[in-house]
Design an enzyme around this catalytic site. Structure first.
Site, PDB file in Angstrom:
ATOM      1  N   LYS A  52       0.849  -1.202   0.000  1.00 43.43           N
ATOM      2  CA  LYS A  52       0.000   0.000   0.000  1.00 43.43           C
ATOM      3  C   LYS A  52       0.876   1.240   0.000  1.00 43.43           C
ATOM      4  O   LYS A  52       0.615   2.207  -0.711  1.00 43.43           O
ATOM      5  CB  LYS A  52      -0.941  -0.025   1.212  1.00 43.43           C
ATOM      6  CG  LYS A  52      -2.042  -1.064   1.059  1.00 43.43           C
ATOM      7  CD  LYS A  52      -2.855  -1.293   2.322  1.00 43.43           C
ATOM      8  CE  LYS A  52      -3.830  -2.454   2.081  1.00 43.43           C
ATOM      9  NZ  LYS A  52      -4.639  -2.799   3.252  1.00 43.43           N
ATOM     10  N   GLN A  96      -5.037  -1.645   9.304  1.00 46.01           N
ATOM     11  CA  GLN A  96      -4.922  -2.978   8.708  1.00 46.01           C
ATOM     12  C   GLN A  96      -5.613  -4.012   9.603  1.00 46.01           C
ATOM     13  O   GLN A  96      -5.347  -4.076  10.800  1.00 46.01           O
ATOM     14  CB  GLN A  96      -3.425  -3.308   8.530  1.00 46.01           C
ATOM     15  CG  GLN A  96      -3.134  -4.571   7.771  1.00 46.01           C
ATOM     16  CD  GLN A  96      -3.590  -4.504   6.306  1.00 46.01           C
ATOM     17  OE1 GLN A  96      -3.481  -3.476   5.645  1.00 46.01           O
ATOM     18  NE2 GLN A  96      -4.104  -5.609   5.810  1.00 46.01           N
ATOM     19  N   ASP A 119     -11.053   2.576   3.181  1.00 44.76           N
ATOM     20  CA  ASP A 119     -11.346   1.147   3.018  1.00 44.76           C
ATOM     21  C   ASP A 119     -12.836   0.917   2.728  1.00 44.76           C
ATOM     22  O   ASP A 119     -13.221  -0.164   2.294  1.00 44.76           O
ATOM     23  CB  ASP A 119     -10.973   0.371   4.300  1.00 44.76           C
ATOM     24  CG  ASP A 119      -9.598  -0.274   4.215  1.00 44.76           C
ATOM     25  OD1 ASP A 119      -9.124  -0.528   3.090  1.00 44.76           O
ATOM     26  OD2 ASP A 119      -9.002  -0.529   5.285  1.00 44.76           O
TER      27      ASP A 119
END
Ligand code: NAD
Length: 279
Positions: A52, A96, A119
């Site tokens: 990422k 995460q 997200d």
């Protein structure tokens, strides 16, 4: 032979387009920054986090890393999220997953400001998707829509069967396919006669988390097969939820693992980060 749907190539195209958009936004004085939080040192999570950060660098936005020890308290993590929510220089925040077992994952997701939730996991963004309003969309299913569209697969009016009903893949996938005017069936662990249901699919999207479960008996001749699963086999090679060697000769088009859905997830995360910059 089935058409191979090349996620590596398509994700690269998307990142190149985003890089141009970021350059234009920068010329207007807009900067992008993504805060990436990782709690603990799970090796798989570390690989995702590293990829990422690399993608941010490629498209030209800044990434800030917060690597917290496994024993961090929930309150400490929530305090960091609150600080980032209030930081005007940060326009995207991701934590995460999975977080360590002593933390309440829902509480962490809810703490991220919806307008920075790149997200697309916050209930406000999920709700917006349900009622067809603007909001961040979960990256893996959004990436699958791009894979289909950019490979020339027509979606409207097609029978789409999705196996899996998770909050991050199956459910948002069903909503996105509905938005694209497919006729959608969602299957799960309690579905009866799964192979029969799957054989009705013009587009079969598999997100089960079981290596090579989907064999040729589940697939109608000429169907488009999208494999979300990713597993490390004993020989070290990766495989999906679909038995590629068996299904490829029957399918009309298919995604490989690796190089199918996987790279799209990060490309769509970058897409969401660029959207956040434009707010
Ligand atoms: P999950 O475990 O949350 O959900 C799995 C779903 O499959 C559940 O809804 C369950 O009902 C269904 N299921 C389980 N066993 C079944 C069976 N025997 N028959 C029918 N349905 C069954 O998983 P998830 O987070 O949705 O992920 C699914 C897979 O996709 C995993 O392999 C994961 O690693 C992978 N994944 C890949 C990406 C990517 O970027 N490529 C992103 C997310 C998830």
């Amino acid at each position: 032979m089935a058409q191979l749907i090349d996620g590596k190539k398509i994700s690269q195209e998307i990142k190149d387009e985003l890089r141009e958009t970021v350059a234009e936004l920068k010329a207007q004085g807009k900067e992008g920054a993504l805060a990436v939080i990782q709690v603990g040192a799970d090796p798989a999570s570390s690989v995702y986090v590293r990829n990422k950060k690399k993608a941010c660098e490629y498209i030209g936005i800044r990434s800030e890393s917060y690597e917290l020890p496994e024993q961090t308290s929930e309150e400490e993590l929530l305090a960091l999220i609150r600080k980032l929510n209030n930081d005007p220089k940060i326009n995207g925040i991701l934590c995460q997953l999975p977080v360590p077992a002593h933390m309440d994952e829902d509480k962490i997701i809810r703490a991220i400001a919806p307008e920075k939730d790149v997200d697309g996991f916050h209930a406000q963004n999920v709700g917006a998707l349900v009622i067809g309003q603007k909001g961040f969309v979960s990256c893996t299913p959004a990436g699958i829509i791009q894979l289909l569209k950019r490979s020339g697969v027509e979606i409207a009016g097609k029978n789409c069967v999705i196996i899996g009903r998770s909050n991050i893949v199956g459910k948002p996938m069903a909503l996105l396919m509905l938005r694209e005017n497919a006729t959608v069936t969602v299957c799960h662990s309690r579905t009866k006669n799964l192979p029969d249901v799957c054989r009705q699919a013009d587009i079969l999207i598999v997100a089960i988390g079981r290596p090579k479960m989907i064999t040729a008996d589940y697939v109608k001749e000429g169907a488009v097969v999208i494999d979300v699963g990713i597993h490390r086999q004993e020989d070290g090679k990766l495989c999906g939820d679909v038995d590629f060697a068996q299904v490829e000769p029957v399918a009309g088009a298919i995604t490989p693992v690796p190089g199918g859905v996987g790279p799209m997830t990060i490309a769509m995360l970058m897409h969401n980060c660029v959207e956040a910059m434009q707010e």
